[in-house]
Every structure is written in C-alpha cells, then in structure tokens.
Design a protein around this motif. Structure first.
Motif, PDB file in Angstrom:
ATOM      1  N   TYR A   1      26.012  37.013  55.953  1.00 41.84           N
ATOM      2  CA  TYR A   1      26.695  36.141  56.911  1.00 41.84           C
ATOM      3  C   TYR A   1      27.371  36.968  58.012  1.00 41.84           C
ATOM      4  O   TYR A   1      27.338  36.590  59.194  1.00 41.84           O
ATOM      5  N   VAL A   2      27.984  38.067  57.649  1.00 34.80           N
ATOM      6  CA  VAL A   2      28.643  38.917  58.654  1.00 34.80           C
ATOM      7  C   VAL A   2      27.628  39.471  59.642  1.00 34.80           C
ATOM      8  O   VAL A   2      27.863  39.509  60.858  1.00 34.80           O
ATOM      9  N   ALA A   3      26.462  39.889  59.144  1.00 36.70           N
ATOM     10  CA  ALA A   3      25.422  40.431  60.027  1.00 36.70           C
ATOM     11  C   ALA A   3      24.901  39.358  60.978  1.00 36.70           C
ATOM     12  O   ALA A   3      24.696  39.626  62.175  1.00 36.70           O
ATOM     13  N   VAL A   4      24.699  38.146  60.469  1.00 39.45           N
ATOM     14  CA  VAL A   4      24.209  37.059  61.323  1.00 39.45           C
ATOM     15  C   VAL A   4      25.240  36.706  62.388  1.00 39.45           C
ATOM     16  O   VAL A   4      24.911  36.511  63.569  1.00 39.45           O
ATOM     17  N   ILE A   5      26.515  36.618  61.993  1.00 37.90           N
ATOM     18  CA  ILE A   5      27.570  36.290  62.963  1.00 37.90           C
ATOM     19  C   ILE A   5      27.686  37.385  64.011  1.00 37.90           C
ATOM     20  O   ILE A   5      27.844  37.112  65.213  1.00 37.90           O
ATOM     21  N   PHE A   6      27.602  38.649  63.594  1.00 33.95           N
ATOM     22  CA  PHE A   6      27.681  39.764  64.540  1.00 33.95           C
ATOM     23  C   PHE A   6      26.536  39.716  65.542  1.00 33.95           C
ATOM     24  O   PHE A   6      26.738  39.902  66.747  1.00 33.95           O
ATOM     25  N   ALA A   7      25.312  39.447  65.067  1.00 28.79           N
ATOM     26  CA  ALA A   7      24.164  39.345  65.976  1.00 28.79           C
ATOM     27  C   ALA A   7      24.318  38.165  66.925  1.00 28.79           C
ATOM     28  O   ALA A   7      23.979  38.261  68.115  1.00 28.79           O
TER      29      ALA A   7
ATOM     30  N   VAL B   1      27.117  36.869  68.034  1.00 31.98           N
ATOM     31  CA  VAL B   1      28.123  37.207  69.051  1.00 31.98           C
ATOM     32  C   VAL B   1      27.529  38.108  70.123  1.00 31.98           C
ATOM     33  O   VAL B   1      27.782  37.931  71.326  1.00 31.98           O
ATOM     34  N   ILE B   2      26.738  39.082  69.713  1.00 35.71           N
ATOM     35  CA  ILE B   2      26.122  40.002  70.683  1.00 35.71           C
ATOM     36  C   ILE B   2      25.211  39.244  71.645  1.00 35.71           C
ATOM     37  O   ILE B   2      25.237  39.460  72.863  1.00 35.71           O
ATOM     38  N   PHE B   3      24.381  38.342  71.107  1.00 38.81           N
ATOM     39  CA  PHE B   3      23.448  37.608  71.965  1.00 38.81           C
ATOM     40  C   PHE B   3      24.159  36.566  72.821  1.00 38.81           C
ATOM     41  O   PHE B   3      23.704  36.252  73.925  1.00 38.81           O
ATOM     42  N   ALA B   4      25.257  36.003  72.331  1.00 40.76           N
ATOM     43  CA  ALA B   4      25.942  34.944  73.073  1.00 40.76           C
ATOM     44  C   ALA B   4      26.918  35.488  74.106  1.00 40.76           C
ATOM     45  O   ALA B   4      27.283  34.762  75.045  1.00 40.76           O
ATOM     46  N   ALA B   5      27.347  36.735  73.965  1.00 40.67           N
ATOM     47  CA  ALA B   5      28.354  37.285  74.872  1.00 40.67           C
ATOM     48  C   ALA B   5      27.924  37.240  76.343  1.00 40.67           C
ATOM     49  O   ALA B   5      28.708  36.816  77.201  1.00 40.67           O
ATOM     50  N   PRO B   6      26.701  37.672  76.713  1.00 40.15           N
ATOM     51  CA  PRO B   6      26.319  37.576  78.135  1.00 40.15           C
ATOM     52  C   PRO B   6      26.294  36.147  78.658  1.00 40.15           C
ATOM     53  O   PRO B   6      26.648  35.908  79.819  1.00 40.15           O
ATOM     54  N   LEU B   7      25.892  35.193  77.812  1.00 41.93           N
ATOM     55  CA  LEU B   7      25.858  33.801  78.250  1.00 41.93           C
ATOM     56  C   LEU B   7      27.266  33.266  78.476  1.00 41.93           C
ATOM     57  O   LEU B   7      27.521  32.540  79.445  1.00 41.93           O
ATOM     58  N   VAL B   8      28.183  33.620  77.588  1.00 38.52           N
ATOM     59  CA  VAL B   8      29.573  33.176  77.751  1.00 38.52           C
ATOM     60  C   VAL B   8      30.178  33.785  79.015  1.00 38.52           C
ATOM     61  O   VAL B   8      30.868  33.104  79.795  1.00 38.52           O
ATOM     62  N   TYR B   9      29.908  35.064  79.251  1.00 40.93           N
ATOM     63  CA  TYR B   9      30.441  35.712  80.452  1.00 40.93           C
ATOM     64  C   TYR B   9      29.845  35.096  81.719  1.00 40.93           C
ATOM     65  O   TYR B   9      30.545  34.913  82.720  1.00 40.93           O
ATOM     66  N   ALA B  10      28.548  34.771  81.689  1.00 40.89           N
ATOM     67  CA  ALA B  10      27.921  34.135  82.855  1.00 40.89           C
ATOM     68  C   ALA B  10      28.523  32.760  83.115  1.00 40.89           C
ATOM     69  O   ALA B  10      28.739  32.383  84.280  1.00 40.89           O
ATOM     70  N   PHE B  11      28.806  32.010  82.059  1.00 40.70           N
ATOM     71  CA  PHE B  11      29.394  30.678  82.246  1.00 40.70           C
ATOM     72  C   PHE B  11      30.777  30.766  82.884  1.00 40.70           C
ATOM     73  O   PHE B  11      31.080  30.043  83.835  1.00 40.70           O
TER      74      PHE B  11
END
Length: 313
Positions: free
Chosen positions: A49-55, A57-67
């Motif tokens: 679960y920690v590995a999935v959540i970490f991945a 967050v990494i993939f969603a971070a650019p989208l959140v910053y763009a928004f």
C-alpha cells in the motif's frame, strides 16, 4: 446386509481442522477462512500500500501543480522559489482560454478527428484481425509478419512519404489527411488477431453447420465476443489521435479552421511571451475528455488487457 448398515459402514470419516488444511502431499493449502494474517503478511500488505500511494503521489504531483498554476496570475507562474497557490485564485483563466484562441474549434476538431479515427480503426483492425486469425489462406503468416514489421518504423520516418501521398490525393489541409493515414496500423490488427485466436473454434464450426458464411459468422458470432478488446483498441486509438501533434502540424495549413488541441496548446506561446496560466488551464481542459473515457471504460480495459493476446491456438 441392510441398507442402514451399508450407510454406516461407508460413512466418510470427518477430517480434523489440522488435516483439513493439509494438501495432498502434506503441504498446507493456505490460511483458513477467518484465521488472522501473520505478521509477515501484514507487513507485506502495508509495504504494498505504501508503494502504491508513493507512486500515485509522484504521478499526480505534476497534474496538481498544473491545476493550481492555471489559477494563478500570469506573472506568478514562474516565481522562484515556486509556490503552489498564488496570491489570488483566478477561475476566469479557464474562460479566458476561449477568448485568447479559437479553443472551441480546436476541441470540436479533436473530437471529430478522434471519433472518426476510432471508427475507421475498429472496422479495419477487426476485419484484418479476423482474416489473419481465423481464416486460412496461402501466405497468411508471412504477410502477417511483414505487416507486423511496420511497427518498427517510427512515425517521424513516415511523415514525409505520407505527406507526399496526401499531396497526390489532394488531401492536404483536409480532415481526410488527419484521419486516414494512421488508421491502417498493425497494432490494432495484432491486438484483434490475438484476441480472435483465443475464441474457441467450435463456435465457428457450429455457425457453419447452421449455414452461416464467413461474413455472417464474423458479424453475429465472433464480433459480439470481442467487446473488451474493441474497448481497449478504441481507448488507445482515441488517445493517439487526441494527443497527435507532429502530423497535424505538418498537414494542416489553416490552424484556425482545422487545428486540433495539441496545435491549440502551442498557440499560447507567442512572439511576446507565453501565457503560462492560460496554457495550464487549456491543458487541464484538454485532459477532461480522455480522463472521463478511461474511467468509463475502466472495467472493459482491465478485462481486455487481461485476455488479449494471452490465449491462442
């Protein structure tokens, strides 16, 4: 000997709880229902679960910053050090996108080209996959290998020859040039062929016994079973057309009339500078249709990817 005596004599001996979980060779079959997980199993699950959540967050971070960048004033997008939230929240940036450039035309063109391309690819790939996977004709495997070899040729190499062909047809700066050149690729044919080869041949033989020919068998028997594979191919094709930038840039002259979304996103970079706030807002808008499509077809995507290409005869 009476019937009751026979029943008592041949009554099976109940297994003890320890014996019930033993395998045929003495090995344990696994944890019984209701038995608590061991410490190692709990730690492994937590780690997964920690590995999935970490991945995620990494993939969603650019989208959140763009928004959040789309909601900033133009002069605060490239501040150093960067900030997530600007001094004010400018929701009007999403409306200003449509006044800065003909963004409505770009969206309409992308929808038309992508949907038309999906329809053409589904028809071509399904029929070609059926011919390569279910029909028997001389040289079938050799032709398929040669056809599959075209996947190794990158798109950039084919741009100039394809543009010359479009000039011969008189299709430059038309919707035909945006749809047809990339509708006859080997990927869709390979995907559908592998899926069709996993369908039992007995269904086809039963249809032939009922008097159905190859065309009727394909339409009424084989094609209804390929819904998941067609959904996978439709999503991949839609994304390819939706995100295509190089080919529309080459074959389209009037961007205001025939430009697609990738061309429209590049229009926010002008000679006086780039409106990063509007470009981020336009990027978020362009992601909405593809996100909805993937979520809506998620069930079919998982099923299609799990079954396509795994079976075969």
């Amino acid at each position: 000997m009476s019937t009751e005596t026979l029943r008592q004599t041949h009554r099976p001996t109940p297994l003890s709880p320890a014996t019930a979980v033993e395998g045929p060779r003495g090995g344990r079959r696994g944890r019984r229902r209701g038995q608590p997980a061991s410490r190692g199993e709990r730690l492994g699950l937590i780690g997964a679960y920690v590995a999935v959540i970490f991945a995620a967050v990494i993939f969603a971070a650019p989208l959140v910053y763009a928004f959040f960048s789309a909601l900033k004033p133009s002069n605060e997008v490239l501040l150093a050090p960067p900030t997530l939230i600007g001094s004010e929240v400018r929701w009007q940036n999403f409306l200003e996108v449509f006044s800065f450039a003909p963004f409505t035309t770009y969206i309409a063109n992308s929808f038309f080209v992508s949907i038309a391309g999906v329809l053409v690819v589904l028809v071509v790939s399904a029929t070609a996959g059926y011919a390569f996977g279910r029909l028997r004709w001389p040289g079938r495997d050799i032709v398929f290998v040669l056809f599959l070899g075209t996947l190794m040729v990158p798109q950039e190499v084919l741009v100039i020859p394809m543009f010359v062909v479009m000039q011969w047809f008189g299709w430059v700066d038309t919707y035909q040039s945006l749809i047809f050149p990339w509708a006859f690729t080997a990927f869709g044919t390979f995907l559908m062929r592998q899926f069709f080869r996993g369908i039992p041949f007995e269904l086809e033989e039963a249809a032939r016994m009922d008097g159905a020919g190859p065309v009727r068998t394909f339409i009424q028997v084989i094609l209804p079973l390929a819904g998941s594979a067609l959904a996978v191919l439709a999503v991949f094709t839609f994304l390819n057309y939706w995100n295509s930038y190089l080919w529309p840039l080459v074959t389209v002259n009037d961007y205001n009339a025939l430009g697609t979304l990738p061309i429209g996103l590049a229009s926010f970079a002008t000679q006086t500078g780039t409106r990063w706030d509007l470009q981020m807002a336009a990027t978020i808008i362009s992601m909405i249709p593809t996100t909805i499509l993937v979520i809506a077809l998620q069930k079919h995507l998982v099923k299609g990817i799990a079954t396509s290409g795994l079976g075969g005869r």
